[in-house]
Design an enzyme around this catalytic site. Structure first.
Site, PDB file in Angstrom:
ATOM      1  N   GLY A 130       0.841  -1.243  -0.061  1.00 52.52           N
ATOM      2  CA  GLY A 130       0.066   0.076   0.052  1.00 52.52           C
ATOM      3  C   GLY A 130       0.798   1.292  -0.220  1.00 52.52           C
ATOM      4  O   GLY A 130       0.372   2.384  -0.418  1.00 52.52           O
ATOM      5  N   GLY A 165      -0.620   6.065   1.433  1.00 55.62           N
ATOM      6  CA  GLY A 165       0.870   5.774   0.667  1.00 55.62           C
ATOM      7  C   GLY A 165       1.910   6.268   1.355  1.00 55.62           C
ATOM      8  O   GLY A 165       2.897   6.200   0.949  1.00 55.62           O
ATOM      9  N   ARG A 223       5.829 -12.903   0.495  1.00 60.74           N
ATOM     10  CA  ARG A 223       5.270 -13.558   2.176  1.00 60.74           C
ATOM     11  C   ARG A 223       4.510 -14.524   1.795  1.00 60.74           C
ATOM     12  O   ARG A 223       3.998 -14.527   0.719  1.00 60.74           O
ATOM     13  CB  ARG A 223       5.158 -12.200   2.779  1.00 60.74           C
ATOM     14  N   ASP A 292       0.885 -11.698   6.146  1.00 58.77           N
ATOM     15  CA  ASP A 292       1.530 -10.939   5.083  1.00 58.77           C
ATOM     16  C   ASP A 292       2.762 -10.329   5.765  1.00 58.77           C
ATOM     17  O   ASP A 292       3.441  -9.377   4.886  1.00 58.77           O
ATOM     18  CB  ASP A 292       0.345  -9.640   5.094  1.00 58.77           C
ATOM     19  N   ASP A 302       8.816  -6.241   7.609  1.00 55.79           N
ATOM     20  CA  ASP A 302       7.913  -5.225   7.763  1.00 55.79           C
ATOM     21  C   ASP A 302       7.750  -4.767   9.445  1.00 55.79           C
ATOM     22  O   ASP A 302       7.023  -5.343  10.152  1.00 55.79           O
ATOM     23  CB  ASP A 302       6.416  -5.757   7.477  1.00 55.79           C
TER      24      ASP A 302
END
Length: 565
Positions: A130, A165, A223, A292, A302
């Site tokens: 995203g 974003g 992932r 994810d 992440d």
């Protein structure tokens, strides 16, 4: 280094670049080529639902004001094969701030990955990159290692949903530091190349915050959630194409391995088992272990509300939204396995059929008459892989704990007689996880036996704590004596496995405050010296080093933060 010796690494323009990911995997049918994406206004690209695709071509959103390069990681530059001097060039600074001109698209064109995920145990549907946009794959000319270079916070993509974003400076500093720190202590992780401030760009999180971009890199950003989404849509074709790509280009499995999809699944499981074992050994918590956020390469991935342990508490979670403690420290191995079972469900059809390359099977899928037998076979494979996960985890955990404790040889009894008791001791008396190991590492055993409570306990420790410490240290000394470890050699060995510097929450908050509110820049360069060499005893020219390595301020222990970044 003399002025006549060339700096290692190559110029950005000479770095070999590719986009094998986009050449082998299906593109968003709405914008199937770089040309079609480049011609479209960014508003037309999304956000929206994307089907029958694993990525969308999309360019970064240029910043409205001249960006400021805040920091680079020399270690990541070396891994990529890029000359450090490139960080000062306009080309590099434009690239990592998202300001490169993509109006004349080449075959290597930026893209965002499409994936889904299970979040807090619930199916979340389409997620995707995203605010992360991959620029290219770069191959280190010297090592042959290939990395996918990506910008986080580079603008909206089709997968931004209701978000903007953007990434804020606070979370970008945290990710920049922890990525490189985990690498420095040999935990598999994605890497961070640079940190760039976008002056004037703001985003609303808990408050109005300045925006930034982290240029990061990984051998692959695929992932488990990348498999989850096509499976949720019954898209057998895309699952197979993705699995073939992972076998060939990500894991690079040998061609002759029996059922390659079973081999793929087993390798992904083993890699994740080893990584989560290292998290437990070094007291690291991801904070949001959704599918994810679980890498097929077993990379730490992440970074949101992550943390390193302060006082040892197995039930601690750094995520203040995790009310059920799903992602607490003690639950991490279980949750990673839960995620890996979701992956098994995604690809079970491929590894349970007798011949996954049978043309009729590829075209029509599993025959109804064969379904019951294949389900039993898949369940048997998953059960067997589950045992392999447990064994791999325990083997790695015990081996690395033995290293932290200074044992050259792992005894079968060490888990019960050494590792568990020392953790129980830390939990019972609320001892700092990292300081305990480092002080154990740098103190002669005779001194530990004579002054152990003074060295390992807080000044206000009670008599029970002192008694417990003395008893444990005698057991520890006896264990060392069994294998005849020379104390000087033990100290040298243990200091290489027990970092003096750990980027704890209070340190990160201080650095964020000094960069964002006070306009400091040198502090980032300083902390990266500690990040790159966390096992050192001292760092020349870094005045804050000893304080950052010292006691956690009482009001800043066991901090929590949100997923908002």
């Amino acid at each position: 280094m003399s002025s006549t010796t060339p700096a290692p690494g190559v110029a950005l323009q000479d770095l070999p670049k590719s986009s094998i990911f986009t050449s082998r995997l299906p593109a968003d049918p709405a914008f199937p080529t770089p040309v079609s994406s480049a011609a479209a206004p960014l508003s037309k690209l999304g956000p929206r639902m994307v089907r029958e695709a694993l990525f969308t071509y999309v360019r970064p959103t240029p910043s409205s004001n001249p960006p400021e390069l805040l920091a680079i990681s020399p270690s990541a530059f070396r891994a990529l094969g890029l000359s450090l001097s490139e960080s000062q060039t306009p080309e590099f600074q434009s690239l990592v701030s998202g300001n490169t001109d993509y109006s004349s698209p080449s075959p290597v064109y930026p893209w965002a990955q499409c994936y889904g995920g299970w979040q807090f145990g619930q199916w979340a549907g389409q997620l995707g990159d995203g605010r992360a946009i991959s620029l290219f794959e770069a191959t280190n000319p010297a090592t042959g290692e290939r990395y996918e270079v990506q910008l986080k916070g580079a603008g909206k993509t089709p997968y931004s949903r209701f978000a903007d974003g953007k990434a804020v400076l606070r979370s970008s500093i945290r990710e920049f530091i922890v990525s490189e720190y985990l690498h420095a202590i040999s935990i598999p992780t994605t890497r961070a190349l640079s940190l760039t401030l976008l002056p004037g760009d703001k985003a609303v999180r808990e408050r109005l915050e300045p925006c930034a971009i982290v240029a990061r890199m990984a051998q692959s950003w695929i992932r488990i959630g990348t498999f989850d989404l096509p499976r949720s849509r019954g898209d057998r074709k895309r699952i197979r194409v993705l699995a073939d790509y992972v076998c060939d280009e990500v894991l690079r499995l040998p061609v002759e391995v029996g059922n390659r999809y079973e081999a793929m699944y087993r390798e992904i499981v083993r890699r994740n088992a080893r990584t989560v074992a290292l998290w437990q050994v070094y007291g690291f918590m991801n904070g949001v272990l959704n599918t994810d956020n679980t890498s097929v390469l077993g990379l730490s991935l992440d970074f949101g509300p992550f943390a390193f342990m302060d006082t040892f508490d197995p039930e601690y979670t750094p995520n203040h939204d995790d009310h059920m403690l799903r992602y607490s420290f003690k639950n991490q191995p279980t949750i990673i396995w839960w995620n890996l079972v979701r992956l098994a469900e995604d690809v079970a059809e491929l590894f349970s059929v007798p011949d996954p390359d049978d043309e009729e099977y590829i075209k029509n899928g599993v025959k109804e008459s064969d379904a019951e037998e294949l389900v039993k076979r898949a369940e048997a494979i998953i059960e067997d892989v589950g045992n392999e996960y447990k064994n791999t985890f325990l083997t790695e955990y015990k081996r690395r704990m033995a290293e932290r404790m200074g044992f050259k040889i792992l005894n079968e009894s060490d888990m019960d007689n050494q590792f568990s008791p020392v953790l129980d001791l830390m939990q019972k008396h609320e001892l700092d996880f990292h300081h305990f190991f480092r002080r154990l590492a740098e103190t002669p055993i005779d001194t530990l036996l004579s002054r152990g409570p003074e060295i390992l306990l807080p000044t206000d420790a009670n008599e029970e704590a002192k008694k417990d410490i003395r008893e444990y240290l005698q057991s520890y000394a006896d264990r060392l004596k069994e294998e005849g470890v020379d104390d000087e050699e033990r100290i040298k060995m243990m200091k290489l496995k027990n970092p003096k510097f750990v980027p704890k929450g209070w340190v990160l908050d201080e650095i964020i405050e000094r960069v964002e509110k006070k306009g400091e820049r040198k502090v980032l360069e300083n902390v990266m010296k500690l990040v790159e060499r966390p096992f050192d005893d001292e760092w020349e020219g870094v005045e804050d080093a000893e304080r950052w390595c010292g006691e956690v301020p009482r009001r800043k222990r066991d901090m929590q933060c949100s997923c908002s970044s």
